[in-house]
Design a protein around this motif. Structure first.
Motif, mmCIF file in Angstrom:
data_model
loop_
_atom_site.group_PDB
_atom_site.id
_atom_site.type_symbol
_atom_site.label_atom_id
_atom_site.label_comp_id
_atom_site.label_asym_id
_atom_site.label_seq_id
_atom_site.Cartn_x
_atom_site.Cartn_y
_atom_site.Cartn_z
ATOM 1 N N GLN A 109 72.872 -8.489 93.751
ATOM 2 C CA GLN A 109 71.711 -7.644 94.009
ATOM 3 C C GLN A 109 71.604 -7.311 95.498
ATOM 4 O OE1 GLN A 109 69.955 -6.247 91.618
ATOM 5 N NE2 GLN A 109 71.164 -7.372 90.083
ATOM 6 N N ARG A 124 65.562 -9.470 91.537
ATOM 7 C CA ARG A 124 66.102 -8.467 90.617
ATOM 8 C C ARG A 124 67.281 -9.047 89.854
ATOM 9 N NH1 ARG A 124 62.233 -6.198 92.481
ATOM 10 N NH2 ARG A 124 62.042 -4.058 93.219
ATOM 11 N N ASP A 183 65.262 -8.875 85.472
ATOM 12 C CA ASP A 183 64.136 -8.405 86.270
ATOM 13 C C ASP A 183 64.367 -7.013 86.828
ATOM 14 O OD1 ASP A 183 62.688 -10.738 85.933
ATOM 15 O OD2 ASP A 183 63.299 -11.619 87.848
ATOM 16 N N TRP A 184 63.320 -6.199 86.766
ATOM 17 C CA TRP A 184 63.231 -4.907 87.435
ATOM 18 C C TRP A 184 62.124 -4.987 88.481
ATOM 19 C CZ3 TRP A 184 63.806 -5.637 82.274
ATOM 20 C CH2 TRP A 184 64.779 -4.918 81.579
ATOM 21 N N GLY A 185 61.903 -3.877 89.181
ATOM 22 C CA GLY A 185 60.764 -3.752 90.071
ATOM 23 C C GLY A 185 60.460 -2.274 90.262
ATOM 24 N N ASP A 234 61.309 0.558 92.562
ATOM 25 C CA ASP A 234 62.377 0.798 93.539
ATOM 26 C C ASP A 234 61.910 1.813 94.576
ATOM 27 O OD1 ASP A 234 64.042 -0.939 92.131
ATOM 28 O OD2 ASP A 234 64.687 0.658 90.781
ATOM 29 N N GLY A 244 63.429 -3.372 96.020
ATOM 30 C CA GLY A 244 64.694 -2.827 95.559
ATOM 31 C C GLY A 244 65.605 -2.552 96.711
ATOM 32 N N SER A 287 68.125 -2.040 93.044
ATOM 33 C CA SER A 287 68.548 -2.986 92.022
ATOM 34 C C SER A 287 69.895 -2.580 91.449
ATOM 35 C CB SER A 287 67.534 -3.030 90.873
ATOM 36 O OG SER A 287 66.230 -3.249 91.352
ATOM 37 N N LEU A 344 71.474 -2.813 87.929
ATOM 38 C CA LEU A 344 71.048 -3.071 86.566
ATOM 39 C C LEU A 344 72.075 -2.524 85.576
ATOM 40 C CD1 LEU A 344 67.324 -2.005 87.033
ATOM 41 C CD2 LEU A 344 68.147 -4.344 86.689
ATOM 42 N N ILE A 358 57.085 -7.413 89.822
ATOM 43 C CA ILE A 358 58.248 -8.039 89.200
ATOM 44 C C ILE A 358 58.083 -7.803 87.706
ATOM 45 C CG2 ILE A 358 59.565 -10.148 88.832
ATOM 46 C CD1 ILE A 358 59.483 -9.327 91.747
ATOM 47 N N ARG A 385 59.765 -8.202 83.962
ATOM 48 C CA ARG A 385 60.757 -9.112 83.384
ATOM 49 C C ARG A 385 60.828 -8.997 81.869
ATOM 50 N NH1 ARG A 385 61.093 -15.298 85.269
ATOM 51 N NH2 ARG A 385 61.968 -14.133 87.032
#
Length: 307
Positions: free
Chosen positions: A71, A79, A102-104, A106, A115, A117, A119, A172, A174
């Motif tokens: 990441q 992330r 996990d995302w956020g 960005d 970010g 990220s 993914l 965060i 998830r």
């Protein structure tokens, strides 16, 4: 009968006194409640759950391509993918038997928890990111602003009392996977302002919360999302509102997927508690919590205070 209050977001948004009184009591006594009439599309939620379950079914080496070590953002633990026994939410319980992704939100600029990220793409996880970001937009642009203002009103503050610290909120997001018969997440509190949790509907509850002096099993309620308050909100309100300990003990014969949105103020916010007390910053609180979880292995939130 539900073990927690069931509160209508539509009634809160309309300023109905009964709903605001119900919210006030829930936030002071339980720290958890079911939220209904929230406007989140059931079809989108189901697609997200299905896509997440398909991702977690992939071979481990494919999922590890999106692990923390790859990441680019800071901290890198904010992330990406974590496999079973990778996260410790309570030091005495040891690492949790779950997987998560996990995302956020960005954003450019290099601020912590913003970010970018790495993914899984459409080739490995069809529809997953599209569903995740679509639901993220609905939660952060529609549900959370109304809920945040309702909490302020329930505290008999102006509805916009918290708004200045949420111009660019921190998130965060998830998806978690608990294996059949043995999934765990140790006792902890959430560290932020509040959390929205969507549970996969299963016959028996796996989530447990500590409320009113006892541990309670929290079943899924059809059409509802769970809301729980975090440590930052408890501190912000000088302990008027409560951040409640919880854990997952998944013993059912099928796997369980949940979708969580851990919401924090702007990363550069400096917050003065209502009624006085030392100010604190979002960045410092979040970074200390992530250090406790991922570096010191001492757990999340107030885990060290929980027996």
């Amino acid at each position: 009968m539900p073990v927690l209050p069931v509160i209508s977001l539509a009634q809160l948004a309309a300023g109905e006194p009964g709903a605001l009184a119900q919210l006030s009591a829930a936030c002071k006594d339980d720290g958890f409640f079911y939220l209904v009439d929230h406007g989140l599309a059931a079809a989108l939620i189901q697609r997200y759950l299905n896509a997440a379950q398909a991702f977690f079914a992939l071979p481990e080496p494919l999922k590890q391509r999106f692990g923390h070590d790859y990441q680019p953002g800071y901290p890198h633990t904010a992330r990406g993918y974590v496999g079973a026994y990778g996260e410790t939410l309570h030091p005495d319980a040891g690492p949790d038997n779950k997987q998560h992704l996990d995302w956020g939100i960005d954003r450019p600029g290099g601020a912590p928890f913003s970010g970018p990220s790495l993914l899984p793409g459409e080739d490995l996880a069809p529809g997953l990111n599209a569903c995740a970001y679509a639901l993220q937009g609905n939660v952060m642009e529609q549900v959370f602003p109304q809920l945040r203002q309702a909490i302020a009103s329930a505290l008999q503050l102006p509805p916009q009392a918290f708004d200045a610290h949420f111009r660019q909120p921190t998130l965060i997001q998830r998806a978690s996977y608990y294996p059949a018969g043995a999934g765990t997440a140790g006792k902890h509190t959430d560290n932020g302002f509040l959390t929205l949790l969507i549970q996969q509907p299963l016959p028996q509850p796996s989530l447990r919360i500590y409320s009113r002096g006892q541990w309670l099993d929290v079943p899924c309620l059809e059409g509802a999302v769970l809301v729980n308050l975090g440590d930052m909100l408890q501190r912000w309100t000088n302990e008027r509102l409560v951040s409640t300990a919880h854990q997952v003990l998944h013993r059912q014969p099928s796997a369980r997927v949940s979708l969580a949105f851990f919401i924090y103020p702007d990363i550069d916010a400096i917050i003065a508690p209502i009624g006085g007390g030392p100010s604190f910053s979002t960045a410092e609180v979040m970074l200390e919590n992530f250090d406790s979880i991922w570096v010191r292995k001492q757990g999340a939130g107030r885990a060290r205070q929980l027996v």
